[in-house]
Design a protein around this motif. Structure first.
Motif, PDB file in Angstrom:
ATOM      1  N   GLN A 133       0.839  -1.205   0.000  1.00 55.75           N
ATOM      2  CA  GLN A 133       0.000   0.000   0.000  1.00 55.75           C
ATOM      3  C   GLN A 133       0.872   1.253   0.000  1.00 55.75           C
ATOM      4  O   GLN A 133       0.590   2.223  -0.714  1.00 55.75           O
ATOM      5  CB  GLN A 133      -0.912   0.018   1.226  1.00 55.75           C
ATOM      6  CG  GLN A 133      -2.024  -1.001   1.202  1.00 55.75           C
ATOM      7  CD  GLN A 133      -2.834  -0.917   2.475  1.00 55.75           C
ATOM      8  OE1 GLN A 133      -3.504   0.089   2.705  1.00 55.75           O
ATOM      9  NE2 GLN A 133      -2.770  -1.945   3.313  1.00 55.75           N
ATOM     10  N   ARG A 134       1.935   1.239   0.805  1.00 51.90           N
ATOM     11  CA  ARG A 134       2.842   2.391   0.863  1.00 51.90           C
ATOM     12  C   ARG A 134       3.579   2.576  -0.464  1.00 51.90           C
ATOM     13  O   ARG A 134       3.796   3.703  -0.911  1.00 51.90           O
ATOM     14  CB  ARG A 134       3.830   2.226   2.018  1.00 51.90           C
ATOM     15  CG  ARG A 134       3.175   2.443   3.366  1.00 51.90           C
ATOM     16  CD  ARG A 134       4.148   2.275   4.497  1.00 51.90           C
ATOM     17  NE  ARG A 134       3.500   2.609   5.772  1.00 51.90           N
ATOM     18  CZ  ARG A 134       4.090   2.506   6.941  1.00 51.90           C
ATOM     19  NH1 ARG A 134       5.345   2.070   7.040  1.00 51.90           N
ATOM     20  NH2 ARG A 134       3.434   2.840   8.032  1.00 51.90           N
ATOM     21  N   HIS A 135       3.959   1.462  -1.087  1.00 51.32           N
ATOM     22  CA  HIS A 135       4.638   1.525  -2.388  1.00 51.32           C
ATOM     23  C   HIS A 135       3.739   2.202  -3.428  1.00 51.32           C
ATOM     24  O   HIS A 135       4.177   3.100  -4.158  1.00 51.32           O
ATOM     25  CB  HIS A 135       5.023   0.107  -2.839  1.00 51.32           C
ATOM     26  CG  HIS A 135       5.574   0.051  -4.227  1.00 51.32           C
ATOM     27  ND1 HIS A 135       6.891   0.314  -4.514  1.00 51.32           N
ATOM     28  CD2 HIS A 135       4.965  -0.229  -5.406  1.00 51.32           C
ATOM     29  CE1 HIS A 135       7.070   0.201  -5.824  1.00 51.32           C
ATOM     30  NE2 HIS A 135       5.925  -0.145  -6.384  1.00 51.32           N
ATOM     31  N   TYR A 136       2.476   1.781  -3.485  1.00 50.45           N
ATOM     32  CA  TYR A 136       1.541   2.380  -4.444  1.00 50.45           C
ATOM     33  C   TYR A 136       1.300   3.854  -4.129  1.00 50.45           C
ATOM     34  O   TYR A 136       1.192   4.689  -5.036  1.00 50.45           O
ATOM     35  CB  TYR A 136       0.215   1.619  -4.469  1.00 50.45           C
ATOM     36  CG  TYR A 136       0.319   0.255  -5.106  1.00 50.45           C
ATOM     37  CD1 TYR A 136       0.829   0.086  -6.385  1.00 50.45           C
ATOM     38  CD2 TYR A 136      -0.104  -0.884  -4.425  1.00 50.45           C
ATOM     39  CE1 TYR A 136       0.929  -1.162  -6.969  1.00 50.45           C
ATOM     40  CE2 TYR A 136      -0.018  -2.148  -5.006  1.00 50.45           C
ATOM     41  CZ  TYR A 136       0.501  -2.271  -6.276  1.00 50.45           C
ATOM     42  OH  TYR A 136       0.596  -3.507  -6.853  1.00 50.45           O
ATOM     43  N   ALA A 137       1.207   4.204  -2.860  1.00 46.08           N
ATOM     44  CA  ALA A 137       1.009   5.603  -2.471  1.00 46.08           C
ATOM     45  C   ALA A 137       2.204   6.456  -2.904  1.00 46.08           C
ATOM     46  O   ALA A 137       2.042   7.579  -3.386  1.00 46.08           O
ATOM     47  CB  ALA A 137       0.789   5.706  -0.961  1.00 46.08           C
ATOM     48  N   LYS A 138       3.410   5.905  -2.755  1.00 46.20           N
ATOM     49  CA  LYS A 138       4.611   6.624  -3.185  1.00 46.20           C
ATOM     50  C   LYS A 138       4.611   6.800  -4.699  1.00 46.20           C
ATOM     51  O   LYS A 138       4.916   7.880  -5.200  1.00 46.20           O
ATOM     52  CB  LYS A 138       5.862   5.869  -2.731  1.00 46.20           C
ATOM     53  CG  LYS A 138       7.139   6.594  -3.024  1.00 46.20           C
ATOM     54  CD  LYS A 138       8.339   5.849  -2.474  1.00 46.20           C
ATOM     55  CE  LYS A 138       9.621   6.593  -2.806  1.00 46.20           C
ATOM     56  NZ  LYS A 138      10.803   5.871  -2.368  1.00 46.20           N
ATOM     57  N   ASP A 139       4.259   5.731  -5.449  1.00 43.57           N
ATOM     58  CA  ASP A 139       4.171   5.809  -6.915  1.00 43.57           C
ATOM     59  C   ASP A 139       3.176   6.881  -7.359  1.00 43.57           C
ATOM     60  O   ASP A 139       3.354   7.505  -8.401  1.00 43.57           O
ATOM     61  CB  ASP A 139       3.719   4.471  -7.517  1.00 43.57           C
ATOM     62  CG  ASP A 139       4.842   3.460  -7.650  1.00 43.57           C
ATOM     63  OD1 ASP A 139       6.011   3.805  -7.373  1.00 43.57           O
ATOM     64  OD2 ASP A 139       4.536   2.309  -8.031  1.00 43.57           O
TER      65      ASP A 139
END
Length: 167
Positions: A133-139
């Motif tokens: 979830q954090r990875h997608y938010a960063k992207d």
């Protein structure tokens, strides 16, 4: 001189067509990309038959491990880093993450919000880790405080697309 003029005229006619096909090599094989005035196609080619909306997909997916479908939706957000995912609007105003089979193709890295899309592939329910979830938010370019606020896994409907038609 006439030969040069004729060559230039022929070249301009070839490049003035509204439709172009590109085949490029990607990490996982060949990626087909077709562009026309009305739409762009990425990944595996498919026909726009038996297309359902996201509401019908949600109903169809209830109680099943996975569902094959051709779906029509509106893009809410897309990956601004590589073009490797998009979120589409569901009937209940939530979103569904759509990724692309084996990273075989990507969408343009531009603001696609509000664009209509048709995609073919497999929908299934998944538990999404905090890390993902954090990875997608960063992207997506979310601020650090919003990324840090993600602290629990969540279950959601996901879709892996084999092909996409961007309208």
């Amino acid at each position: 001189m006439n030969k040069l003029l004729l060559t230039c005229l022929a070249a301009s006619l070839l490049f003035s067509c509204n439709q172009t096909d590109k085949v490029t090599q990607s990490a996982s094989g060949i990626k087909n990309e077709t562009t026309s005035a009305e739409k762009q196609t990425f990944g595996a080619a498919f026909t726009e038959e038996n297309v359902i909306n996201t509401s019908a997909l949600q109903e169809l997916a209830q109680g099943k491990d996975s569902v094959e479908a051709v779906v029509s939706a509106e893009i809410v957000e897309s990956c601004q880093s590589k073009g490797c995912w998009m979120d589409v609007k569901l009937a209940d105003k939530s979103t569904m993450k759509v990724t692309f089979r084996d990273y075989g193709f990507f969408l343009p890295v531009e603001d696609l919000k509000g664009r209509k899309i048709i995609f073919k592939g497999t929908a299934k329910r998944e538990v999404i880790s905090v890390e993902d979830q954090r990875h997608y938010a960063k992207d997506a370019g979310k601020p650090e405080n919003e990324i840090a606020a993600i602290t629990a896994p969540k279950e959601e409907l996901r879709f892996v697309a084999d092909g996409v038609i961007l309208k």
